[in-house]
Design a protein around this motif. Sequence first.
Motif, PDB file in Angstrom:
ATOM      1  N   THR A 120      36.068  79.290  69.459  1.00  0.00           N
ATOM      2  CA  THR A 120      35.337  78.126  68.923  1.00  0.00           C
ATOM      3  C   THR A 120      36.308  77.413  67.991  1.00  0.00           C
ATOM      4  O   THR A 120      37.419  77.899  67.763  1.00  0.00           O
ATOM      5  N   SER A 121      35.904  76.270  67.430  1.00  0.00           N
ATOM      6  CA  SER A 121      36.900  75.546  66.648  1.00  0.00           C
ATOM      7  C   SER A 121      37.078  76.168  65.256  1.00  0.00           C
ATOM      8  O   SER A 121      36.249  76.954  64.803  1.00  0.00           O
ATOM      9  N   ALA A 122      38.175  75.814  64.627  1.00  0.00           N
ATOM     10  CA  ALA A 122      38.596  76.453  63.374  1.00  0.00           C
ATOM     11  C   ALA A 122      37.687  76.089  62.202  1.00  0.00           C
ATOM     12  O   ALA A 122      36.927  75.126  62.285  1.00  0.00           O
ATOM     13  N   TRP A 123      37.785  76.855  61.107  1.00  0.00           N
ATOM     14  CA  TRP A 123      36.964  76.523  59.936  1.00  0.00           C
ATOM     15  C   TRP A 123      37.671  76.648  58.592  1.00  0.00           C
ATOM     16  O   TRP A 123      37.385  75.901  57.683  1.00  0.00           O
ATOM     17  N   TYR A 124      38.644  77.557  58.455  1.00  0.00           N
ATOM     18  CA  TYR A 124      39.258  77.694  57.122  1.00  0.00           C
ATOM     19  C   TYR A 124      39.978  76.403  56.701  1.00  0.00           C
ATOM     20  O   TYR A 124      39.730  75.866  55.615  1.00  0.00           O
ATOM     21  N   ALA A 125      40.898  75.942  57.557  1.00  0.00           N
ATOM     22  CA  ALA A 125      41.632  74.718  57.192  1.00  0.00           C
ATOM     23  C   ALA A 125      40.715  73.485  57.164  1.00  0.00           C
ATOM     24  O   ALA A 125      40.822  72.661  56.239  1.00  0.00           O
ATOM     25  N   PRO A 126      39.770  73.354  58.124  1.00  0.00           N
ATOM     26  CA  PRO A 126      38.843  72.225  58.003  1.00  0.00           C
ATOM     27  C   PRO A 126      38.027  72.274  56.710  1.00  0.00           C
ATOM     28  O   PRO A 126      37.868  71.271  56.012  1.00  0.00           O
ATOM     29  N   GLY A 127      37.506  73.465  56.372  1.00  0.00           N
ATOM     30  CA  GLY A 127      36.702  73.600  55.146  1.00  0.00           C
ATOM     31  C   GLY A 127      37.516  73.272  53.899  1.00  0.00           C
ATOM     32  O   GLY A 127      37.045  72.566  52.992  1.00  0.00           O
ATOM     33  N   ALA A 128      38.765  73.750  53.871  1.00  0.00           N
ATOM     34  CA  ALA A 128      39.629  73.471  52.719  1.00  0.00           C
ATOM     35  C   ALA A 128      39.955  71.981  52.635  1.00  0.00           C
ATOM     36  O   ALA A 128      40.019  71.403  51.538  1.00  0.00           O
ATOM     37  N   SER A 129      40.141  71.344  53.789  1.00  0.00           N
ATOM     38  CA  SER A 129      40.470  69.906  53.794  1.00  0.00           C
ATOM     39  C   SER A 129      39.289  69.086  53.280  1.00  0.00           C
ATOM     40  O   SER A 129      39.484  68.094  52.565  1.00  0.00           O
TER      41      SER A 129
END
Length: 308
Positions: A223-232
């Motif tokens: 599925t798509s990513a979340w750590y870097a999106p959430g941090a951004s």
Amino acid sequence: MKVTIVGAGNVGATCADVIAFKRIASEIVILDIKEGLAEGKALDISQTATTLGFNTKVLGTTNDYSRTADSDVVVVTSGIPRKPGMTREELIGINAGIVKTVCKNILQHSPNTTIVVVSNPMDTMTYLAHKTLGLPKNKIIGMGGALDSSRFKTYLSIALRKPASDIHGMVIGGHGDSTMIPLIRLATYNGMQVSEFLSKDELKKIASDTMVGGATLTKLLGTSAWYAPGASVGYLVDSILNNQKKIIPCSVLLEGEYGQDDICIGVPTVIGKDGVEDILDIQLNSEEQKLFEKSAQAVRNMNNALDS
Ligand code: NAI
């Protein structure tokens, strides 16, 4: 300062966690349609407060928009993410309906809020939010460029074998695998152009790895990513709430800038307490301008699918 996050899934919960942990807001409300999910995520995050040392109040609700009232910022992450092999563009049908409904509900309870759109295809969802709500153009911001730029800087840092914190770089254009534009010419390591250290082939590979950065993760994670999106998202919300006036590439409504009109697409912006406080003209060269025009056309084609 109050932040609402709509969608308690991977990205929504991660950005709530970042915003709480970094003490960016005093109150966070997470809202989801899935019974109990937002309440559970909020409770779990709240239970890290004593160990991580923050006082942010984190609440969850199943679709009760009255709990989101008077939010300074609302982040929209509700919608389906892509699965391996899918493009962001394939999500448009389902996510357009969700984003439209969510945006209307948000505005009823927080008429003066700034909205950060994350759901994909993000540029088109940001445009849809503008068309649906008719808010001043500074109040609706699409988040994609911050993430793509962080991926770009990470790949540069690996190739240069230097700390990512010493590297500056920016990705503009649409937030799609074939539409984003990593600006190699303007990327620097401690003030020096990265082209002084890396070959043309190395730079080409970094640009293409950046462009498929999301797809690479989707393949690995299922599925798509979340750590870097959430941090951004946290980085962007911090700049708004704390009036940091950071320069962040964001998808914003253009009215003639970069030769484009009536489109939301990633350009360098100054983000502060008023949302989008300025759109910077970074003087693209002719090759970059051509890529930007091509990218804008792809985003326009996607926007046209909203009417069909
Ligand atoms: P997810 O599936 O983990 O979470 C989405 C959540 O939205 C679910 O919990 C679901 O119940 C909720 N939801 C669906 N309809 C809703 C509604 N009407 N009201 C409230 N909540 C609703 O998905 P994930 O990974 O968190 O991704 C969310 C979106 O963000 C996707 O569209 C994804 O493509 C996009 N995304 C965008 C990025 C960007 O840079 N702009 C980066 C990563 C993801």
